[in-house]
Structure formats: structure tokens, C-alpha cells
Design a protein around this motif. Structure first.
Motif, PDB file in Angstrom:
ATOM      1  N   TYR A 189       0.790  -1.143   0.008  1.00  0.00           N
ATOM      2  CA  TYR A 189       0.033  -0.037  -0.126  1.00  0.00           C
ATOM      3  C   TYR A 189       0.782   1.253  -0.066  1.00  0.00           C
ATOM      4  O   TYR A 189       1.924   1.358   0.587  1.00  0.00           O
ATOM      5  CB  TYR A 189      -0.967  -0.105   1.312  1.00  0.00           C
ATOM      6  CG  TYR A 189      -1.654   1.095   1.498  1.00  0.00           C
ATOM      7  CD1 TYR A 189      -1.422   2.096   2.515  1.00  0.00           C
ATOM      8  CD2 TYR A 189      -2.908   1.449   0.849  1.00  0.00           C
ATOM      9  CE1 TYR A 189      -2.043   3.258   2.549  1.00  0.00           C
ATOM     10  CE2 TYR A 189      -3.716   2.498   0.854  1.00  0.00           C
ATOM     11  CZ  TYR A 189      -3.354   3.394   1.595  1.00  0.00           C
ATOM     12  OH  TYR A 189      -3.871   4.796   1.917  1.00  0.00           O
ATOM     13  N   ARG A 206       1.050   4.854   1.371  1.00  0.00           N
ATOM     14  CA  ARG A 206       0.448   5.540   2.445  1.00  0.00           C
ATOM     15  C   ARG A 206       0.713   7.199   2.150  1.00  0.00           C
ATOM     16  O   ARG A 206       2.096   7.345   1.764  1.00  0.00           O
ATOM     17  CB  ARG A 206       0.832   5.345   3.748  1.00  0.00           C
ATOM     18  CG  ARG A 206      -0.013   5.738   5.151  1.00  0.00           C
ATOM     19  CD  ARG A 206       0.506   5.058   6.438  1.00  0.00           C
ATOM     20  NE  ARG A 206      -0.347   5.590   7.278  1.00  0.00           N
ATOM     21  CZ  ARG A 206       0.062   5.791   8.565  1.00  0.00           C
ATOM     22  NH1 ARG A 206       1.379   5.502   8.690  1.00  0.00           N
ATOM     23  NH2 ARG A 206      -0.586   6.576   9.274  1.00  0.00           N
ATOM     24  N   THR A 239      -6.231   6.396  11.841  1.00  0.00           N
ATOM     25  CA  THR A 239      -6.816   5.092  11.390  1.00  0.00           C
ATOM     26  C   THR A 239      -6.978   4.044  12.406  1.00  0.00           C
ATOM     27  O   THR A 239      -7.982   3.255  12.116  1.00  0.00           O
ATOM     28  CB  THR A 239      -5.617   4.328  10.361  1.00  0.00           C
ATOM     29  OG1 THR A 239      -4.441   4.166  11.222  1.00  0.00           O
ATOM     30  CG2 THR A 239      -5.292   5.259   9.253  1.00  0.00           C
ATOM     31  N   SER A 277      -9.209   3.594   1.909  1.00  0.00           N
ATOM     32  CA  SER A 277      -8.147   4.127   2.177  1.00  0.00           C
ATOM     33  C   SER A 277      -7.958   5.168   3.255  1.00  0.00           C
ATOM     34  O   SER A 277      -8.921   5.876   3.556  1.00  0.00           O
ATOM     35  CB  SER A 277      -7.234   4.674   0.957  1.00  0.00           C
ATOM     36  OG  SER A 277      -7.723   6.015   0.571  1.00  0.00           O
ATOM     37  N   PHE A 278      -6.631   5.523   3.930  1.00  0.00           N
ATOM     38  CA  PHE A 278      -6.478   6.554   4.761  1.00  0.00           C
ATOM     39  C   PHE A 278      -7.108   7.853   4.584  1.00  0.00           C
ATOM     40  O   PHE A 278      -7.793   8.407   5.064  1.00  0.00           O
ATOM     41  CB  PHE A 278      -4.947   6.557   5.117  1.00  0.00           C
ATOM     42  CG  PHE A 278      -4.555   7.776   5.911  1.00  0.00           C
ATOM     43  CD1 PHE A 278      -5.140   7.529   7.499  1.00  0.00           C
ATOM     44  CD2 PHE A 278      -4.282   8.916   5.713  1.00  0.00           C
ATOM     45  CE1 PHE A 278      -5.092   8.436   8.402  1.00  0.00           C
ATOM     46  CE2 PHE A 278      -3.801   9.817   6.999  1.00  0.00           C
ATOM     47  CZ  PHE A 278      -4.339   9.546   8.057  1.00  0.00           C
TER      48      PHE A 278
END
Length: 131
Positions: free
Chosen positions: A31, A33, A86, A99-100
């Protein structure tokens, strides 16, 4: 349960995406980030786009990175979600799949909606201009 670790950090999102694509093509789930945040700030702020993956995939990922001449990290950083938003978002079931960056956007919209609702109710409780 495996820990999530940071395998690489790039100033620009596209560099992180290239590495992530390479790792994914080799069968490693990973992923990127802070990709959107890094793009918004244009690399001017030291956020960086981080490539993260599961701890048990680290040895294979390091082999791939070495084979493609990526600089290897001095140390592997365990991602600490203790103070991260998160952790809160993971407690809200419908946010887990996003997603964040999307989680943050959804939470902002929810807070603004709640604020608008409170203002709307306040106008009925305390009407202005009554004669």
C-alpha cells in the motif's frame, strides 16, 4: 496477526507507486500511504509517500528492491497506528475498507453534516425576528 511495516519512503508519490507496482507484480501486497497528502503538499512538506506491506513479505520485498537497484532501508519501521486516526477509523466498520485519505474525507463530511444539523435545529429552538 502480521504487523504492517514501512519498506520505503519517497518524496514523490509516483516514485512510491512505481515500487508498489513492481512489488505487486511479484505477488507482494502493499500500500502507498500518504500518497494524496504528498501530492497536495507537492513534496514541500516532509510527509513522503510510504510503501507499506506485511512484515512476513519484507525479506522477499528486499530481494526485489535489491535486484532493481532500489536503496534498501537502514531499518524496517513498524507502522505505529497508536496515535493515528486510522485506529479510530478502524473502529467504525464501514470505514475499514477505504484508504486513509478517503477515511479522512468521510469523517470531515460527517462532522460538517452534524454541524449543519445542529445549526438547523438551533434555528427552530431559538427563532430570530419573532414579533
Amino acid at each position: 496477526m502480521d504487523c504492517i511495516v514501512e519498506i520505503a519512503n519517497f518524496q514523490l508519490t509516483n516514485q512510491a507507486e512505481v515500487l508498489a507496482s513492481l512489488l505487486r507484480s511479484e505477488g507482494i501486497s502493499c500500500y502507498v500511504r500518504n500518497g494524496v497528502s504528498s501530492n497536495v503538499f507537492g513534496g514541500g512538506v516532509d510527509i513522503g509517500a510510504k510503501v507499506e506491506l506485511l512484515e512476513n513479505d519484507v525479506p522477499r520485498a528486499l530481494e526485489i528492491m535489491k535486484a532493481y537497484n532500489y536503496s534498501l532501508p537502514d531499518e524496517i519501521l513498524l507502522t505505529d497506528y497508536e496515535g493515528d486516526s486510522t485506529k479510530l477509523a478502524n473502529r467504525i466498520p464501514f470505514l475499514r475498507k477505504f484508504s486513509f485519505e478517503t477515511q479522512i474525507a468521510i469523517l470531515i463530511v460527517l462532522v460538517l453534516g452534524l454541524l449543519a444539523l445542529m445549526i438547523y435545529i438551533y434555528t427552530f429552538l431559538f427563532p430570530h425576528g419573532t414579533t
